[in-house]
Scaffold this motif. Structure first.
Motif, short mmCIF file in Angstrom:
data_model
loop_
_atom_site.label_atom_id
_atom_site.label_comp_id
_atom_site.label_asym_id
_atom_site.label_seq_id
_atom_site.Cartn_x
_atom_site.Cartn_y
_atom_site.Cartn_z
N MET A 173 29.49 57.42 -20.81
CA MET A 173 28.55 58.53 -20.88
C MET A 173 29.14 59.69 -21.66
O MET A 173 28.44 60.37 -22.43
N ALA A 174 30.44 59.93 -21.52
CA ALA A 174 31.09 61.00 -22.30
C ALA A 174 31.07 60.66 -23.79
O ALA A 174 30.81 61.54 -24.63
N GLN A 175 31.31 59.40 -24.13
CA GLN A 175 31.30 59.00 -25.54
C GLN A 175 29.89 59.12 -26.13
O GLN A 175 29.73 59.55 -27.28
N VAL A 176 28.88 58.73 -25.36
CA VAL A 176 27.51 58.84 -25.85
C VAL A 176 27.14 60.30 -26.07
O VAL A 176 26.53 60.66 -27.09
N LYS A 177 27.51 61.16 -25.14
CA LYS A 177 27.20 62.59 -25.28
C LYS A 177 27.85 63.15 -26.55
O LYS A 177 27.21 63.91 -27.29
N THR A 178 29.08 62.78 -26.80
CA THR A 178 29.76 63.26 -28.00
C THR A 178 29.06 62.76 -29.26
O THR A 178 28.82 63.52 -30.21
N ALA A 179 28.72 61.47 -29.27
CA ALA A 179 28.06 60.89 -30.44
C ALA A 179 26.72 61.56 -30.70
O ALA A 179 26.36 61.84 -31.85
N MET A 180 25.97 61.85 -29.64
CA MET A 180 24.66 62.45 -29.83
C MET A 180 24.76 63.93 -30.17
O MET A 180 23.89 64.47 -30.86
N GLN A 181 25.79 64.60 -29.71
CA GLN A 181 25.99 66.00 -30.10
C GLN A 181 26.27 66.12 -31.59
O GLN A 181 25.87 67.10 -32.23
N GLU A 182 26.93 65.12 -32.15
CA GLU A 182 27.22 65.14 -33.58
C GLU A 182 25.99 64.85 -34.42
O GLU A 182 25.90 65.32 -35.58
N THR A 183 25.04 64.11 -33.88
CA THR A 183 23.80 63.79 -34.60
C THR A 183 22.62 63.91 -33.62
O THR A 183 22.04 62.91 -33.21
N PRO A 184 22.27 65.12 -33.20
CA PRO A 184 21.29 65.30 -32.13
C PRO A 184 19.88 64.84 -32.48
O PRO A 184 19.07 64.62 -31.58
N ASP A 185 19.59 64.67 -33.76
CA ASP A 185 18.25 64.24 -34.15
C ASP A 185 18.15 62.71 -34.27
O ASP A 185 17.08 62.18 -34.59
N PHE A 186 19.25 61.99 -34.03
CA PHE A 186 19.22 60.53 -34.07
C PHE A 186 18.61 59.98 -32.79
O PHE A 186 18.70 60.61 -31.73
N LYS A 187 18.00 58.80 -32.88
CA LYS A 187 17.55 58.09 -31.68
C LYS A 187 18.75 57.45 -31.00
O LYS A 187 19.73 57.07 -31.65
N PHE A 188 18.63 57.30 -29.67
CA PHE A 188 19.68 56.63 -28.90
C PHE A 188 19.10 55.37 -28.27
O PHE A 188 18.13 55.43 -27.52
N ILE A 189 19.71 54.23 -28.57
CA ILE A 189 19.22 52.92 -28.16
C ILE A 189 20.31 52.22 -27.35
O ILE A 189 21.49 52.29 -27.70
N ILE A 190 19.91 51.52 -26.28
CA ILE A 190 20.84 50.71 -25.49
C ILE A 190 20.46 49.25 -25.64
O ILE A 190 19.27 48.90 -25.49
N ILE A 191 21.45 48.39 -25.93
CA ILE A 191 21.22 46.96 -26.14
C ILE A 191 22.10 46.18 -25.16
O ILE A 191 23.25 46.55 -24.93
N GLY A 192 21.58 45.09 -24.61
CA GLY A 192 22.37 44.26 -23.73
C GLY A 192 22.23 42.78 -24.01
O GLY A 192 21.13 42.27 -24.18
N HIS A 193 23.34 42.07 -24.07
CA HIS A 193 23.52 40.62 -24.16
C HIS A 193 24.51 40.32 -25.28
O HIS A 193 24.81 41.19 -26.09
N ARG A 194 25.03 39.10 -25.30
CA ARG A 194 25.91 38.68 -26.39
C ARG A 194 25.23 37.58 -27.17
O ARG A 194 24.86 36.54 -26.63
N LEU A 195 25.05 37.79 -28.45
CA LEU A 195 24.48 36.79 -29.34
C LEU A 195 25.41 36.60 -30.52
O LEU A 195 25.87 37.57 -31.11
N VAL A 196 25.68 35.37 -30.87
CA VAL A 196 26.60 35.07 -31.96
C VAL A 196 25.85 34.42 -33.11
O VAL A 196 25.18 33.41 -32.93
N ARG A 197 25.96 34.97 -34.29
CA ARG A 197 25.22 34.49 -35.45
C ARG A 197 25.83 33.21 -36.01
O ARG A 197 27.04 33.09 -36.15
N THR A 198 24.97 32.22 -36.29
CA THR A 198 25.37 31.06 -37.06
C THR A 198 24.46 30.97 -38.27
O THR A 198 23.59 31.81 -38.48
N ASP A 199 24.60 29.92 -39.07
CA ASP A 199 23.78 29.81 -40.27
C ASP A 199 22.31 29.61 -39.96
O ASP A 199 21.45 29.97 -40.75
N SER A 200 21.98 29.00 -38.82
CA SER A 200 20.60 28.62 -38.57
C SER A 200 19.98 29.27 -37.36
O SER A 200 18.77 29.28 -37.21
#
Length: 324
Positions: free
Chosen positions: A151-178
């Motif tokens: 939460m501290a890291q997110v607050k810092t990141a958003m303070q640096e770019t307050p007009d950016f959207k903040f998105i949370i993503i969950g899961h692990r997906l690994v890219r292959t060719d297909s």
């Protein structure tokens, strides 16, 4: 009836083991039968193409790394922070994409024996979000182990770019060719869920949450609370999108067939976007991905008979990633 001390319950779901349960009260049969999710089994609607494109976009972040920090950020994004707790093996990476004007917090899924232990530690523990809210103890402990720093890291990141959207993503997906390969157990989706709720409680700005193959995190009261704060209903998709695939069994974990016996239900939240494979086995696309209704619709993933970590969980269908 009271179950105490070292009584072991055999989990019949793939990947679940003998788990010690401490002093749990078994409800009478009529009460156990009452532990049902609020579902709406109407036919799902075709997905809005713009939403489908957004899911593809955010799946790219979910598919970028096996361990923090990400060494190959997607789409020209940059890593601005990461956290890893060695005791719980919980980790996250925070990305910033200047062209998209977004800050993205991404949680990977189950990837090691410690994560498996987290998944299996499923008895309820109270959550302060609402009266009666109970959540998956292992996932909650994993989130709390990184919550303060994250939460501290997110607050810092958003303070640096307050007009950016903040998105949370969950899961692990690994890219292959297909295709895209997902990790066993969707711990990342559960962590994204709990992060969103606690950030909302702390008054932090969250614009969207997207999870892939998310396991059920809490009970009925908790699922209702998530829907409420996300603005999700049958009339509104809200800001928390739960992506499922075919008969993926992980969104049905922990198994209510087991947990209802001990009086601990686990219910999924809205809004589900369900990707089917094509009639001839072709990869799911916008024409075979649907917006579902209710919290656990039998017309979508819940009704497909999936069990545990099956091929539908391992292989998520999105193929248009453009990773570096």
């Amino acid at each position: 009836m009271l179950l105490c001390h070292r009584l072991h319950i055999l989990a019949v779901i793939l990947g679940w083991a003998l788990l010690p349960i401490q002093c749990l009260t078994i409800p009478p049969p009529q009460q156990a039968r009452g532990l049902l999710h609020r579902r709406d089994d109407r036919a799902p609607d075709p997905i809005d193409p713009k939403i489908f494109d957004a899911i593809l976009h955010y799946a790219t972040y979910a598919g970028t790394y096996l361990s923090a920090p990400c060494k190959q950020p997607p789409l020209g994004a940059a890593v601005v922070a990461f956290t890893q707790n060695d005791t719980t093996a919980t980790q996250q990476t925070i990305f910033r994409h200047s062209d998209d004007r977004e800050v993205v917090l991404a949680f990977p899924g189950t990837a090691n024996p410690t994560d498996i232990g987290t998944d299996l530690n499923f008895p309820h523990t109270p959550h302060p979000a609402c009266d009666g809210c109970n959540v998956h103890q292992g996932v909650y402990e994993g989130w709390l182990s990184v919550a303060g720093q994250t939460m501290a890291q997110v607050k810092t990141a958003m303070q640096e770019t307050p007009d950016f959207k903040f998105i949370i993503i969950g899961h692990r997906l690994v890219r292959t060719d297909s295709l895209t390969i997902g990790g066993g157990g969707s711990l990342g989706g559960g962590l994204a869920n709990l992060a969103y709720v606690d950030m909302q409680r702390a008054g932090m700005k969250v614009d969207l949450v997207v999870s892939f193959g998310e396991l059920a995190v809490g009970n009925q009261q908790y699922a209702d609370h998530v829907d409420k704060i996300a603005g999700a209903s049958d009339d509104n998709i809200g800001m928390f999108w739960r992506v499922t695939h075919s008969n993926d069994g992980v969104p049905l974990l922990p198994p209510n067939a087991l947990t209802s016996i001990i009086g601990q239900d686990f219910i999924q939240h809205r809004t589900e976007f369900w990707a089917q494979d094509g009639p001839d086995g072709e990869t799911a696309n916008a024409s075979t991905t649907f917006r579902c209704y209710g919290q656990m619709s039998q017309a979508c993933n819940t009704g497909q008979g999936g069990i545990g970590i099956n091929p539908a969980h391992v292989f998520y269908p999105y193929t248009v990633f453009n990773q570096t």
